[in-house]
Design a protein around this motif. Structure first.
Motif, PDB file in Angstrom:
ATOM      1  N   MET A 196       0.854  -1.192   0.000  1.00 36.15           N
ATOM      2  CA  MET A 196       0.000   0.000   0.000  1.00 36.15           C
ATOM      3  C   MET A 196       0.884   1.234   0.000  1.00 36.15           C
ATOM      4  SD  MET A 196      -2.829   1.566   0.219  1.00 36.15           S
ATOM      5  CE  MET A 196      -3.738   0.035   0.202  1.00 36.15           C
ATOM      6  N   ALA A 197       0.545   2.187  -0.809  1.00 37.48           N
ATOM      7  CA  ALA A 197       1.378   3.397  -0.868  1.00 37.48           C
ATOM      8  C   ALA A 197       0.540   4.628  -0.601  1.00 37.48           C
ATOM      9  CB  ALA A 197       2.023   3.504  -2.236  1.00 37.48           C
ATOM     10  N   THR A 198       1.103   5.514   0.161  1.00 41.31           N
ATOM     11  CA  THR A 198       0.470   6.810   0.404  1.00 41.31           C
ATOM     12  C   THR A 198       1.313   7.869  -0.304  1.00 41.31           C
ATOM     13  OG1 THR A 198       1.541   6.517   2.515  1.00 41.31           O
ATOM     14  CG2 THR A 198      -0.820   6.427   2.517  1.00 41.31           C
ATOM     15  N   PRO A 199       0.834   9.107  -0.396  1.00 43.42           N
ATOM     16  CA  PRO A 199       1.661  10.112  -1.071  1.00 43.42           C
ATOM     17  C   PRO A 199       2.946  10.358  -0.296  1.00 43.42           C
ATOM     18  CG  PRO A 199      -0.550  10.941  -0.586  1.00 43.42           C
ATOM     19  CD  PRO A 199      -0.417   9.656   0.117  1.00 43.42           C
ATOM     20  N   ILE A 200       4.022  10.800  -0.985  1.00 44.00           N
ATOM     21  CA  ILE A 200       5.203  11.184  -0.205  1.00 44.00           C
ATOM     22  C   ILE A 200       5.069  12.626   0.260  1.00 44.00           C
ATOM     23  CG2 ILE A 200       7.041   9.598  -0.816  1.00 44.00           C
ATOM     24  CD1 ILE A 200       7.805  11.354  -3.124  1.00 44.00           C
ATOM     25  N   GLY A 201       4.390  13.428  -0.483  1.00 42.24           N
ATOM     26  CA  GLY A 201       4.263  14.806  -0.075  1.00 42.24           C
ATOM     27  C   GLY A 201       2.907  15.359  -0.460  1.00 42.24           C
ATOM     28  N   HIS A 202       2.607  15.290  -1.718  1.00 40.68           N
ATOM     29  CA  HIS A 202       1.388  15.876  -2.227  1.00 40.68           C
ATOM     30  C   HIS A 202       0.232  14.882  -2.101  1.00 40.68           C
ATOM     31  CE1 HIS A 202      -1.362  18.000  -4.723  1.00 40.68           C
ATOM     32  NE2 HIS A 202      -0.494  18.983  -4.898  1.00 40.68           N
ATOM     33  N   ALA A 203      -0.862  15.315  -1.493  1.00 42.64           N
ATOM     34  CA  ALA A 203      -1.986  14.403  -1.244  1.00 42.64           C
ATOM     35  C   ALA A 203      -2.537  13.812  -2.539  1.00 42.64           C
ATOM     36  CB  ALA A 203      -3.087  15.124  -0.492  1.00 42.64           C
ATOM     37  N   GLU A 204      -2.340  14.485  -3.659  1.00 43.00           N
ATOM     38  CA  GLU A 204      -2.893  13.976  -4.922  1.00 43.00           C
ATOM     39  C   GLU A 204      -1.999  12.915  -5.554  1.00 43.00           C
ATOM     40  OE1 GLU A 204      -3.836  17.367  -7.320  1.00 43.00           O
ATOM     41  OE2 GLU A 204      -5.185  18.152  -5.786  1.00 43.00           O
ATOM     42  N   ASP A 205      -0.863  12.628  -4.933  1.00 45.04           N
ATOM     43  CA  ASP A 205       0.015  11.585  -5.473  1.00 45.04           C
ATOM     44  C   ASP A 205      -0.597  10.195  -5.352  1.00 45.04           C
ATOM     45  OD1 ASP A 205       1.969  13.380  -6.049  1.00 45.04           O
ATOM     46  OD2 ASP A 205       3.134  12.998  -4.240  1.00 45.04           O
ATOM     47  N   ILE A 206      -1.607  10.051  -4.530  1.00 45.17           N
ATOM     48  CA  ILE A 206      -2.155   8.714  -4.269  1.00 45.17           C
ATOM     49  C   ILE A 206      -2.813   8.143  -5.530  1.00 45.17           C
ATOM     50  CG2 ILE A 206      -4.444   9.476  -3.447  1.00 45.17           C
ATOM     51  CD1 ILE A 206      -3.740   7.278  -1.119  1.00 45.17           C
ATOM     52  N   THR A 207      -2.678   6.833  -5.713  1.00 44.72           N
ATOM     53  CA  THR A 207      -3.227   6.237  -6.938  1.00 44.72           C
ATOM     54  C   THR A 207      -4.710   5.886  -6.756  1.00 44.72           C
ATOM     55  OG1 THR A 207      -2.737   3.957  -6.339  1.00 44.72           O
ATOM     56  CG2 THR A 207      -0.982   5.188  -7.436  1.00 44.72           C
ATOM     57  N   LEU A 208      -5.402   5.745  -7.885  1.00 43.24           N
ATOM     58  CA  LEU A 208      -6.819   5.369  -7.836  1.00 43.24           C
ATOM     59  C   LEU A 208      -6.972   3.994  -7.195  1.00 43.24           C
ATOM     60  CD1 LEU A 208      -7.953   6.559 -11.376  1.00 43.24           C
ATOM     61  CD2 LEU A 208      -8.417   7.645  -9.171  1.00 43.24           C
ATOM     62  N   ARG A 209      -6.016   3.119  -7.510  1.00 40.67           N
ATOM     63  CA  ARG A 209      -6.084   1.765  -6.957  1.00 40.67           C
ATOM     64  C   ARG A 209      -5.887   1.795  -5.441  1.00 40.67           C
ATOM     65  NH1 ARG A 209      -1.940  -2.402  -7.540  1.00 40.67           N
ATOM     66  NH2 ARG A 209      -2.873  -4.265  -6.678  1.00 40.67           N
ATOM     67  N   ALA A 210      -5.016   2.677  -4.969  1.00 41.15           N
ATOM     68  CA  ALA A 210      -4.810   2.780  -3.517  1.00 41.15           C
ATOM     69  C   ALA A 210      -6.117   3.250  -2.853  1.00 41.15           C
ATOM     70  CB  ALA A 210      -3.679   3.750  -3.217  1.00 41.15           C
ATOM     71  N   LEU A 211      -6.793   4.215  -3.467  1.00 41.17           N
ATOM     72  CA  LEU A 211      -8.050   4.716  -2.883  1.00 41.17           C
ATOM     73  C   LEU A 211      -9.108   3.609  -2.839  1.00 41.17           C
ATOM     74  CD1 LEU A 211      -8.244   8.274  -4.496  1.00 41.17           C
ATOM     75  CD2 LEU A 211      -7.611   7.667  -2.155  1.00 41.17           C
ATOM     76  N   LYS A 212      -9.167   2.843  -3.930  1.00 42.37           N
ATOM     77  CA  LYS A 212     -10.130   1.733  -3.996  1.00 42.37           C
ATOM     78  C   LYS A 212      -9.813   0.714  -2.903  1.00 42.37           C
ATOM     79  CE  LYS A 212     -11.633   0.526  -8.584  1.00 42.37           C
ATOM     80  NZ  LYS A 212     -11.187  -0.220  -9.744  1.00 42.37           N
ATOM     81  N   THR A 213      -8.534   0.395  -2.747  1.00 39.96           N
ATOM     82  CA  THR A 213      -8.119  -0.598  -1.746  1.00 39.96           C
ATOM     83  C   THR A 213      -8.448  -0.105  -0.345  1.00 39.96           C
ATOM     84  OG1 THR A 213      -6.334  -1.217  -3.228  1.00 39.96           O
ATOM     85  CG2 THR A 213      -6.148  -1.977  -0.964  1.00 39.96           C
ATOM     86  N   LEU A 214      -8.186   1.171  -0.097  1.00 42.29           N
ATOM     87  CA  LEU A 214      -8.478   1.728   1.229  1.00 42.29           C
ATOM     88  C   LEU A 214      -9.981   1.705   1.508  1.00 42.29           C
ATOM     89  CD1 LEU A 214      -5.999   4.752   1.233  1.00 42.29           C
ATOM     90  CD2 LEU A 214      -5.877   2.723   2.692  1.00 42.29           C
ATOM     91  N   SER A 215     -10.770   2.049   0.487  1.00 40.48           N
ATOM     92  CA  SER A 215     -12.237   2.106   0.684  1.00 40.48           C
ATOM     93  C   SER A 215     -12.800   0.745   1.025  1.00 40.48           C
ATOM     94  CB  SER A 215     -12.948   2.589  -0.580  1.00 40.48           C
ATOM     95  OG  SER A 215     -12.329   3.699  -1.092  1.00 40.48           O
TER      96      SER A 215
END
Ligand code: SAM
Length: 270
Positions: free
Chosen positions: A1-20
């Motif tokens: 699982m990856a979160t952004p390193i700095g900018h909140a928009e760096d997160i991937t769509l797949r990461a958001l789906k996985t988190l949800s």
């Protein structure tokens, strides 16, 4: 699982789906992850999993996985397991045959390497160097022969001293200091290790988080003139002209024909 390193928009769509869809999210600092989730409208239960409670929490997370639940692991920034907790959890899950997958995303070492302009075909990420000079120089000496770009994390207050030690131990190599990657004040400074060390010593510690990338060892220039003659003569003392030429050509990278011609002359037959 990856979160952004700095900018909140760096997160991937797949990461958001996985988190949800996760049954539970294991994270370092629940406040940091709660903010990230709120920004993306995600509401899932959080459990803290960090350096100091990992031994106690790992069995809890493994138990949930055994029961068929999905556990998403996130770090405060960048990719978990890269100088962040997670390795032992992944290992323990794998040992039990529990399914593990990754959601690749931004990570500071790779982002810095890509922006450094230094060779990316071979690189070694070695995390943080020891904070004290003597230990740091010993650690650097172990890396000096490696023919690859080197990627280090470093703290801002120690940056100038670390760069100076790198210049002393690794020699005159090109380097880059990447700071605040993907954030508003992203900056990459490139130069020789000595130049960068002098610049940061003069300016004082920069603000924010940073990564240092150092180019591979600079290939030594092939010997020429008297130096080459000495090398060939040494080889001729114990080898035939043919073998001596081959050995010197291999050692220096010079064309075999060229070395052979010079060896013939030195042996008095040219
Ligand atoms: N897991 C994270 C990753 O994949 O990027 C790294 C975690 S490590 C504990 C934290 C270090 O990463 C910082 O001290 C800094 O060296 C580097 N770092 C994290 N975010 C950064 C950024 N936005 N810009 C530059 N370096 C960063």
């Amino acid at each position: 699982m990856a979160t952004p390193i700095g900018h909140a928009e760096d997160i991937t769509l797949r990461a958001l789906k996985t988190l949800s869809s996760a049954d539970v999210i294991a994270c370092e600092d629940t406040r940091v992850t709660a903010k990230l989730l709120a920004r993306h409208g995600i509401e899932r239960p959080l459990l803290s999993y960090h350096e100091h409670n990992a031994e106690r929490m790992r069995p809890v997370l493994l138990d949930r996985l055994r029961r068929g639940e999905s556990v998403a692991l996130v770090s405060d920034a960048g990719t978990p397991l890269i100088s962040d907790p997670g390795f032992k959890l992944v290992r323990a899950a794998l040992e039990e045959g529990l399914p593990v997958t990754t959601v690749p995303g931004p990570s500071a070492p790779l982002a810095a390497l890509l922006l450094s302009g230094l060779p990316s075909d071979r690189f070694l990420f070695t995390g943080f160097l020891p904070p004290k000079t003597a230990a740091r120089r010993t650690a650097l000496a172990e890396l000096a022969e490696i023919k690859a770009s080197l990627v280090f994390f470093e703290s801002a207050p120690r940056l100038a001293a670390a760069l100076a030690d790198m210049a002393a131990v690794l020699g005159p190599r090109p380097a880059a200091v990447a700071r605040e990657l993907t954030k508003l004040f992203e900056e990459v400074r490139r130069g020789s290790l000595a130049e960068l060390a002098a610049r940061y010593a003069e300016e004082g510690p920069p603000r924010g988080e940073l990564v240092v990338v150092v180019g591979p060892p600079v290939a030594e220039a092939a010997p020429e003139g008297a130096a080459l003659d000495r090398q060939i003569e040494t080889a001729l003392a114990s080898m035939s002209i043919k073998d001596a030429s081959a050995a010197v050509a291999a050692a220096t990278g010079l064309p075999r024909r060229e070395v052979y011609a010079r060896a013939l002359t030195l042996a008095g037959r040219g």
